[in-house]
Scaffold this motif. Structure first.
Motif, PDB file in Angstrom:
ATOM      1  N   UNK A 134     -50.052 -72.842  42.573  1.00 21.87           N
ATOM      2  CA  UNK A 134     -50.843 -72.524  43.751  1.00 21.87           C
ATOM      3  C   UNK A 134     -50.075 -71.677  44.746  1.00 21.87           C
ATOM      4  N   UNK A 135     -50.754 -71.181  45.782  1.00 23.85           N
ATOM      5  CA  UNK A 135     -50.106 -70.354  46.801  1.00 23.85           C
ATOM      6  C   UNK A 135     -48.936 -71.050  47.486  1.00 23.85           C
ATOM      7  N   UNK A 136     -48.992 -72.377  47.572  1.00 18.37           N
ATOM      8  CA  UNK A 136     -47.915 -73.130  48.209  1.00 18.37           C
ATOM      9  C   UNK A 136     -46.708 -73.299  47.299  1.00 18.37           C
ATOM     10  N   UNK A 137     -46.870 -72.919  46.033  1.00 16.47           N
ATOM     11  CA  UNK A 137     -45.808 -73.108  45.050  1.00 16.47           C
ATOM     12  C   UNK A 137     -45.953 -74.382  44.260  1.00 16.47           C
ATOM     13  N   UNK A 138     -46.948 -75.218  44.608  1.00 21.39           N
ATOM     14  CA  UNK A 138     -47.177 -76.441  43.864  1.00 21.39           C
ATOM     15  C   UNK A 138     -47.714 -76.116  42.484  1.00 21.39           C
ATOM     16  N   UNK A 139     -47.210 -76.807  41.503  1.00 18.67           N
ATOM     17  CA  UNK A 139     -47.529 -76.513  40.101  1.00 18.67           C
ATOM     18  C   UNK A 139     -48.277 -77.681  39.472  1.00 18.67           C
ATOM     19  N   UNK A 140     -49.303 -77.376  38.680  1.00 12.16           N
ATOM     20  CA  UNK A 140     -50.000 -78.408  37.925  1.00 12.16           C
ATOM     21  C   UNK A 140     -50.079 -77.995  36.464  1.00 12.16           C
ATOM     22  N   UNK A 141     -49.707 -78.909  35.590  1.00  7.20           N
ATOM     23  CA  UNK A 141     -49.780 -78.652  34.157  1.00  7.20           C
ATOM     24  C   UNK A 141     -51.218 -78.837  33.687  1.00  7.20           C
ATOM     25  N   UNK A 142     -51.739 -77.868  32.961  1.00  5.70           N
ATOM     26  CA  UNK A 142     -53.104 -77.933  32.457  1.00  5.70           C
ATOM     27  C   UNK A 142     -53.168 -78.649  31.114  1.00  5.70           C
ATOM     28  N   UNK A 143     -52.245 -78.312  30.211  1.00  7.31           N
ATOM     29  CA  UNK A 143     -52.252 -78.941  28.884  1.00  7.31           C
ATOM     30  C   UNK A 143     -50.988 -78.574  28.137  1.00  7.31           C
ATOM     31  N   UNK A 144     -50.705 -79.363  27.112  1.00  6.35           N
ATOM     32  CA  UNK A 144     -49.696 -79.031  26.113  1.00  6.35           C
ATOM     33  C   UNK A 144     -50.445 -78.750  24.817  1.00  6.35           C
TER      34      UNK A 144
END
Length: 240
Positions: free
Chosen positions: A80-90
């Motif tokens: 995201x713009x804030x630099x926060x990261x979310x994993x979608x899938x492996x």
């Protein structure tokens, strides 16, 4: 939860979902083709390898095509713009990454990197468009893959929007037990190939929160954690 079958050498994709049977849908891109069509696909593709941690493609980069995973696992994630990261899938062997665009138009809307050493077959957007026009089974394979990915990301949104972070962690532990766990006596053992940081990025939490939550489960006798394993003693407590 399905019985763990260690004779199945092909690992499943891992993603937050209510539905275990759908985790590995869309993994048959090449296996669904006959020998002649497979030869056409490989003839237009290019073999490539990525080392663990190496970027496959980056969010915002110009789209060039898709990668079919032949060995190893690939993580897709959004920053995201804030630099926060979310994993979608492996994603595991048989799946392709690089969507939702597949014909080299626009830009990547998320990133992908190699969770472990990977071998892949790259198909450029123009090559894939040619195949879709000439080989009906390739078109069906692309559609099946995109449908599966659409369902997986819809499931992720539903989990993020309707489950608490504690419930998401419990569900992820059940999924890991189902996909990569192995029975040992009355327990299920999960080798820690997925780090606390990666677990946190999947459930939308911090590493510290994951550590504290696993400690609470440990104190309650639900599981034990070692340097290399998560040992689940009471799976039903997580499933509840």
């Amino acid at each position: 939860m399905k019985d763990v079958d260690q004779t199945d050498l092909t690992p499943s994709a891992i993603l937050l979902s209510e539905y275990f049977l759908e985790l590995n849908e869309g993994a048959g891109f090449l296996t669904s083709l006959n020998m002649e069509d497979t030869k056409k696909v490989r003839g237009l593709g290019a073999k490539c390898s990525f080392k663990k941690g190496e970027a496959v493609f980056n969010q915002g980069a110009t789209h060039t095509g898709v990668w079919i995973i032949e060995s190893g696992r690939v993580r897709t994630y959004y920053v995201g713009p804030s630099g926060r990261e979310i994993t979608l899938a492996y994603w595991s062997p048989g799946h392709f990454v690089g969507g939702p665009e597949v014909f080299a138009r626009g830009r990547h809307v998320w990133s992908a990197d190699a969770l472990e050493d990977c071998d892949m077959l790259f198909l450029s957007g123009t090559s894939l468009l040619k195949l879709v026009k000439e080989v009906p089974d390739v078109a069906l394979a692309v559609i099946d893959g995109l449908v599966a990915k659409g369902k997986s990301y819809s499931a992720l949104i539903q989990m993020l929007g309707t489950r608490t972070v504690s419930e998401r962690l419990s569900q992820l532990l059940v999924i890991l037990a189902d996909t990569i766990g192995r029975p040992e006596g009355d327990a299920i053992v999960i080798d820690r190939t997925v780090t606390y940081e990666q677990i946190a990025a999947i459930v939308g939490a911090t590493r510290q929160w994951v550590t504290q939550s696993l400690d609470k489960h440990k104190a309650a006798g639900v599981l034990d954690v070692t340097r290399s394993q998560i040992i689940i003693h009471r799976l039903e407590s997580l499933e509840e």
